[in-house]
Every structure is written in C-alpha cells, then in structure tokens.
Design a protein around this motif. Sequence first.
Motif, PDB file in Angstrom:
ATOM      1  N   ARG A 127       0.824  -1.204   0.000  1.00 30.05           N
ATOM      2  CA  ARG A 127       0.000   0.000   0.000  1.00 30.05           C
ATOM      3  C   ARG A 127       0.869   1.270   0.000  1.00 30.05           C
ATOM      4  NH1 ARG A 127      -3.309  -2.968   3.671  1.00 30.05           N
ATOM      5  NH2 ARG A 127      -2.324  -1.902   5.453  1.00 30.05           N
ATOM      6  N   THR A 128       1.932   1.237   0.815  1.00 34.32           N
ATOM      7  CA  THR A 128       2.831   2.400   0.860  1.00 34.32           C
ATOM      8  C   THR A 128       3.496   2.634  -0.492  1.00 34.32           C
ATOM      9  OG1 THR A 128       3.265   1.993   3.201  1.00 34.32           O
ATOM     10  CG2 THR A 128       4.812   3.410   2.032  1.00 34.32           C
ATOM     11  N   THR A 129       3.953   1.548  -1.120  1.00 33.35           N
ATOM     12  CA  THR A 129       4.606   1.670  -2.429  1.00 33.35           C
ATOM     13  C   THR A 129       3.635   2.192  -3.477  1.00 33.35           C
ATOM     14  OG1 THR A 129       6.093  -0.153  -1.871  1.00 33.35           O
ATOM     15  CG2 THR A 129       5.880   0.421  -4.203  1.00 33.35           C
ATOM     16  N   ALA A 130       2.397   1.663  -3.478  1.00 30.56           N
ATOM     17  CA  ALA A 130       1.401   2.113  -4.461  1.00 30.56           C
ATOM     18  C   ALA A 130       1.075   3.589  -4.273  1.00 30.56           C
ATOM     19  CB  ALA A 130       0.131   1.262  -4.335  1.00 30.56           C
ATOM     20  N   ALA A 131       0.934   4.029  -2.997  1.00 28.59           N
ATOM     21  CA  ALA A 131       0.639   5.440  -2.741  1.00 28.59           C
ATOM     22  C   ALA A 131       1.780   6.334  -3.210  1.00 28.59           C
ATOM     23  CB  ALA A 131       0.374   5.649  -1.248  1.00 28.59           C
ATOM     24  N   THR A 132       3.018   5.881  -2.988  1.00 28.80           N
ATOM     25  CA  THR A 132       4.182   6.672  -3.430  1.00 28.80           C
ATOM     26  C   THR A 132       4.224   6.785  -4.946  1.00 28.80           C
ATOM     27  OG1 THR A 132       5.438   5.956  -1.484  1.00 28.80           O
ATOM     28  CG2 THR A 132       6.685   6.855  -3.337  1.00 28.80           C
ATOM     29  N   LEU A 133       4.004   5.661  -5.638  1.00 29.61           N
ATOM     30  CA  LEU A 133       4.020   5.688  -7.106  1.00 29.61           C
ATOM     31  C   LEU A 133       2.898   6.570  -7.648  1.00 29.61           C
ATOM     32  CD1 LEU A 133       4.793   1.934  -7.908  1.00 29.61           C
ATOM     33  CD2 LEU A 133       6.345   3.898  -8.085  1.00 29.61           C
ATOM     34  N   LEU A 134       1.715   6.513  -7.015  1.00 27.81           N
ATOM     35  CA  LEU A 134       0.609   7.351  -7.464  1.00 27.81           C
ATOM     36  C   LEU A 134       0.942   8.831  -7.292  1.00 27.81           C
ATOM     37  CD1 LEU A 134      -2.288   7.644  -8.481  1.00 27.81           C
ATOM     38  CD2 LEU A 134      -3.068   7.435  -6.108  1.00 27.81           C
ATOM     39  N   ALA A 135       1.549   9.182  -6.137  1.00 34.91           N
ATOM     40  CA  ALA A 135       1.919  10.575  -5.911  1.00 34.91           C
ATOM     41  C   ALA A 135       2.938  11.058  -6.940  1.00 34.91           C
ATOM     42  CB  ALA A 135       2.474  10.745  -4.497  1.00 34.91           C
TER      43      ALA A 135
END
Length: 289
Positions: A127-135
């Motif tokens: 989840r943290t990785t996905a949020a970072t990539l989205l940002a």
Amino acid sequence: MTSDVDLCVSIVSLWSREVLDGRGYGDYRSMGLSGGQYDILREVVDAARTARRQGKGTQYVGTLTERQAREGCVSPVPLRRARRGAVVMSGVGPVEPDGDTRPLDPPSVAPHVRSGPPARRSRRHRRTTAATLLAVAVLAGGALLYLTRPRPEPAPEPRFPSQTTSFRYLYMQVRDAGTTSAEFEFTMQAFTESDAPVTVLGISQPYAGLSLTSRPATPLRVNGGGSRKIAVTVQVTECGKVPRNAGLPFLDVTLRNTRAKEAHSYILGARYARDLSTALEVACSNGFR
C-alpha cells in the motif's frame, strides 16, 4: 510510443525555456525530474545563458538547448563530479547525484522489532509503495500539463513612428509690412494613431536662410491616440537663400517611439506653401537682407 530518451529531451527542453524566461520554480522533485535529469537541465541552461551573453539569437539558443538536452539524455559520459568523488551520469536512468538531492530510502525495520505477521507487513508495504508511485505519477503529470499549457500570443510589435504620426497645418501669423522683424510664426497639430506615445525630437527645414524654434520646445511628447498643437517660429537669417515662391515646402521631423527613431519629411499642403511664400515676401520686404 515515446521513448525514455525523447521524454527526457522533451521535459528538459521545456524546463530550460521556463528557467531562461524566469518562470522556473521549485526543486527537481517539484519539477518532475530525476536527479540526473536535473543535472542535465543545469548544464543546458548554463550553455544557453553563455550563448545569450555572446549575443546569439533566439533561434540559435533554442537549437542549442534542444541539442544539449538530447546529448545529455543519451550520453553515458559523466557530466560532472560530485563533492565526495561520486560520478553523476547523464541520461534518463535512476542515477542520482551525491548530496542532498538523493531520495531517502524508507527506514528499515530493525531485526529485533516485532511489528506483526509477515503477511500484514507485506500488505502495508504494498500500500505504501502504491501510494508513493501514485503521488509521483500525479506530480509528473501536473508538471507536464503545466509545461504544455497554451501560451498567450505575444503582443504585436509597434509600428514605426512615421507610420502612426501625422502633422496638420493650422494657420500662420505674419508681421505687418511696416515692422522690421524678420520672423513669423505658424501653428500645426501633431496626431498619433497608435496607443503608444511618440516623442518629437526635432523640427527643421531644408532652406539655409531660415532657422526654426518650436513652442513647446523639443523634445516634446504626443500621447498615444492623441494630438498636440505646436507653434513654430521661423527666423529669416538671409533672404538671398530662401525661395520667394515656395512650391511644395516640407518639414524635416525626427520622431521616436518604442520601436525606432526616424527622421521623416512631411508636406503640409498647398495652403501652407501659399502662406509661407507670403510670410517670406513680407519678412524680406521690411528692409532686412
């Protein structure tokens, strides 16, 4: 499909133009650039500024900027050496400069800390990785939209002052024949069609036996879209050098606006020619030679 190199060239070229025009902002992260692309951008901007100081034109600087950006994006040759010996490479890869522009690694979990079952930690990490990539994707998309936004058309260059300024003869005041004065005065009106003001730097005429002064004195300003009356005093210094019957006399007027400075000759018309001939006849018949 756009290659990584073409995307790198496009972003670096666009940001180079922004920085050269004084509209650059933020650090490399807010600009949507990697550390390597940011170094390419600095090299390109330095080269473009040097070319401008050397008097190179806009087209030359634009061509130089795009060429330098492409060379930096495709070349594996090191651009510069960092403070502690780390080599900063050009290109579109993830190589970052040594220093405070290197992205921070996420803090590692100490081996002796128990934070829950491995499955739960894995889901939280995803989840943290996905949020970072989205940002990152949103930031890059916003930067690209900003750089490719429609630009307003530049304002048209103003016309030359002689194309927007005209003079109209109004009337002449001639001294009585019984006086000994060798001068007379005529009034004209200056008009300008453009929104920009025009400055009248000087008024003269081609005859060697005459000298002119104006009221108000030159240089004088005519506001954009307006008009101004000018009284011109003509002094006869030598009657033998002036025509007694002026055919089409003209005035030499020096003008200046934001576009250029020009010397232009104006013919004030047949009525001015007739009144000028009468005034010269009266002035030179008063016993003055």
